[in-house]
Design a protein around this motif. Structure first.
Motif, short mmCIF file in Angstrom:
data_model
loop_
_atom_site.label_atom_id
_atom_site.label_comp_id
_atom_site.label_asym_id
_atom_site.label_seq_id
_atom_site.Cartn_x
_atom_site.Cartn_y
_atom_site.Cartn_z
N THR A 199 -7.16 -8.02 10.82
CA THR A 199 -7.27 -6.58 11.10
C THR A 199 -6.02 -6.06 11.78
OG1 THR A 199 -9.68 -6.72 11.27
CG2 THR A 199 -8.61 -4.84 12.34
N ILE A 200 -5.49 -6.82 12.73
CA ILE A 200 -4.29 -6.39 13.44
C ILE A 200 -3.12 -6.25 12.47
CG2 ILE A 200 -2.60 -7.07 15.19
CD1 ILE A 200 -4.95 -8.45 16.68
N VAL A 201 -2.98 -7.19 11.56
CA VAL A 201 -1.90 -7.12 10.56
C VAL A 201 -2.10 -5.93 9.64
CG1 VAL A 201 -0.91 -8.28 8.55
CG2 VAL A 201 -1.34 -9.57 10.64
N ALA A 202 -3.33 -5.71 9.17
CA ALA A 202 -3.60 -4.62 8.23
C ALA A 202 -3.32 -3.26 8.86
CB ALA A 202 -5.03 -4.70 7.73
N VAL A 203 -3.81 -3.05 10.08
CA VAL A 203 -3.60 -1.76 10.75
C VAL A 203 -2.12 -1.55 11.03
CG1 VAL A 203 -4.04 -0.45 12.86
CG2 VAL A 203 -5.91 -1.68 11.75
N THR A 204 -1.43 -2.58 11.48
CA THR A 204 0.00 -2.47 11.74
C THR A 204 0.76 -2.14 10.45
OG1 THR A 204 -0.20 -4.09 13.53
CG2 THR A 204 2.01 -3.64 12.71
N GLY A 205 0.40 -2.80 9.36
CA GLY A 205 1.06 -2.53 8.09
C GLY A 205 0.86 -1.11 7.62
N ALA A 206 -0.36 -0.60 7.77
CA ALA A 206 -0.63 0.78 7.36
C ALA A 206 0.18 1.76 8.19
CB ALA A 206 -2.12 1.07 7.47
N LEU A 207 0.29 1.50 9.48
CA LEU A 207 1.07 2.39 10.34
C LEU A 207 2.55 2.34 9.97
CD1 LEU A 207 -0.64 1.75 13.79
CD2 LEU A 207 -0.89 3.74 12.31
N LEU A 208 3.05 1.16 9.63
CA LEU A 208 4.44 1.06 9.19
C LEU A 208 4.66 1.83 7.90
CD1 LEU A 208 5.24 -2.73 9.82
CD2 LEU A 208 6.00 -0.77 11.18
N ALA A 209 3.68 1.79 7.00
CA ALA A 209 3.82 2.46 5.70
C ALA A 209 3.58 3.96 5.81
CB ALA A 209 2.84 1.85 4.71
N ILE B 229 0.81 -1.22 0.00
CA ILE B 229 0.00 0.00 0.00
C ILE B 229 0.84 1.26 0.00
CG2 ILE B 229 -1.87 -1.18 1.20
CD1 ILE B 229 -1.03 0.28 3.75
N ALA B 230 2.15 1.13 -0.06
CA ALA B 230 3.03 2.31 -0.03
C ALA B 230 2.60 3.31 -1.11
CB ALA B 230 4.47 1.89 -0.23
N GLY B 231 2.50 4.56 -0.73
CA GLY B 231 2.13 5.61 -1.67
C GLY B 231 0.66 5.90 -1.76
#
Length: 443
Positions: A56-66, A40-42
């Motif tokens: 959900t935990i993985v998705a939210v964590t990934g968005a915060l990392l990005a 989802i970068a960009g």
């Protein structure tokens, strides 16, 4: 310190997240979330179907990392609500099932937006509240201090993952502070009783059901903290939990726009019907109250946990502040020692009757002392003479309405008694378990 600081300690292979569907170590969670981040970068903003569990935990964590703001969509949202959230936010819906990746990810500026949480929409269409990474960090660090929350803790809860309580405190808290998280998917007495933890989170409905199940309540006795929030905890439930578990619950206060601002302390007093003192860095004040510690006023707060603003026409509309003070829309009292008691929403819980200002919560707590009463909601309905008439909606075993009116009048000032009591089978509640008083007022 990065927002998800403990997550980056990937050498720690402990199972940091445990759910009924599986477990993830820090290393595994970071790998999966990094895959989401790369995918989802960009993007300007993304959304996720916030079902309970690992996805959900993985998705939210990934968005915060990005560094991409993410909108959690309630899984039980109706089609109109869901369409409104996606249209209003302009978010791209994502899935979290991405391949694992490794490598260091550089988190964005603390001032960058992290989450867009939609309000419950009780006064109109749900609004997208933009919350920064810095606000989340400040809020969690304040709670870590107040609750003595450390990496040695195990947090247990089954709350939904689309609001402040379940997501920010219940997921991002452990990821920032390094504690273990066990999410039970549903916050049932049986699930809590069968899961060992040092901290348990629940809303009043959850704690009421646990208090009504003595065996489940006693199973929580070894815990360090039982935390209640999202709505006032009835005093009888507070007392029952204290008696059954050997410790009084910790209550705290906050809202989507401010995160958590006031709480009782882990090593301090816990008072029934009160939510404690402001967290470090947070200030509160009452507008329109006498300085006697008993008068009801409109609660305003300021500090580092406030929202950036609301989504509006593709941008962010700043909140309307007065010298940095945010009007919560709640009414409260603040005692001489600084302890806060939340009366409720100004629009529904502050009743102006016969020249008096009456807090609905005080009347509700008194009704709940009656042995026949199981649930109670008090509102003010229009009245030609009084302005507003105190009216109670009660779920109870067989009892005469006049008996309940007299019961309150004997325990509170006469002007605080309900003028009418309606016996009902149930009270309307939203997904958080809050009573929808606007539905009762609308009839």
């Amino acid at each position: 310190m990065r927002l998800l600081d403990s997550l980056h300690q990937s050498a720690d292979l402990d199972r940091v997240v445990v759910t009924p569907e599986g477990t993830l170590s820090r290393h595994e969670l970071l790998g999966r979330a990094s895959g989401v981040a790369a995918a989802i970068a960009g993007e300007r903003i993304v959304a996720v179907e916030a079902t309970p569990g690992l996805s959900t935990i993985v998705a939210v964590t990934g968005a915060l990392l990005a560094g991409v703001p993410i909108v959690p969509i309630p899984p039980d949202a109706g089609s109109l609500e869901r369409a409104h959230i996606l249209r209003d936010s302009g978010a791209k819906l994502i899935k979290s099932k991405m391949s694992e990746m490794s490598g260091e990810i550089s988190e964005p500026s603390p001032d960058a937006p992290a989450l867009v949480l939609y309000t419950s929409g009780t006064t109109g269409a749900p609004k997208g509240v933009v919350i920064s990474r810095a606000a989340i960090a400040a809020g969690l660090d304040g709670l870590a201090e107040a609750w003595q929350w450390t990496p040695d803790d195990t947090l247990v809860h089954g709350l939904p993952l689309y609001h402040v309580h379940g997501l920010v405190l219940g997921v991002l808290g452990p990821l920032r502070l390094g504690s273990r998280l066990v999410h039970t998917h549903k916050p049932t007495p049986a699930a809590y009783a069968s899961t060992q933890g040092t901290m348990y989170f629940g809303v009043p409905t959850v704690w009421s059901r646990i208090a009504a199940d003595p065996a489940a309540a006693r199973a929580l006795a070894p815990a360090r903290l039982l935390v209640s929030g999202s709505a006032p905890l009835p005093v009888p439930v507070f007392d029952a939990l204290a008696a059954l578990t050997g410790q009084a619950p910790v209550e705290r206060y906050g809202m989507t726009e401010t995160l958590i601002t006031v709480s009782a302390r882990a090593d301090g007093e816990r008072r029934p019907g009160h939510v404690g003192l402001p967290l470090t860095g947070v200030e509160t004040r009452l507008v329109g109250a006498d300085r006697d510690g008993e008068s009801i006023g409109h609660l305003e707060v300021r500090g580092p946990t406030l929202l950036d603003g609301y989504l509006h026409d593709g941008g962010v509309r700043p909140p309307e502040l007065t010298d940095g003070w945010f009007p919560t829309g709640d009414v409260a009292t603040i005692g001489p020692d600084g302890w806060h008691r939340i009366v409720g929403r100004a629009s529904t819980d502050l009743i102006k009757t016969g020249g008096y200002r009456v807090g609905a919560g005080e009347v509700e707590d008194t009704l709940l002392l009656h042995p026949a009463v199981r649930e109670a909601a008090v509102v003010g309905l229009p009245h030609a003479d009084l302005g507003e008439q105190i009216t109670a909606f009660v779920v109870a075993d067989p009892v005469a309405p006049d008996e309940l009116i007299t019961f309150v009048a004997e325990r509170l000032a006469a002007h605080k008694r309900p003028r009418a009591v309606h016996l009902v089978d149930s009270l309307p509640r939203n997904g958080m378990g809050k009573v929808q008083k606007s539905v009762l007022i609308a009839g």
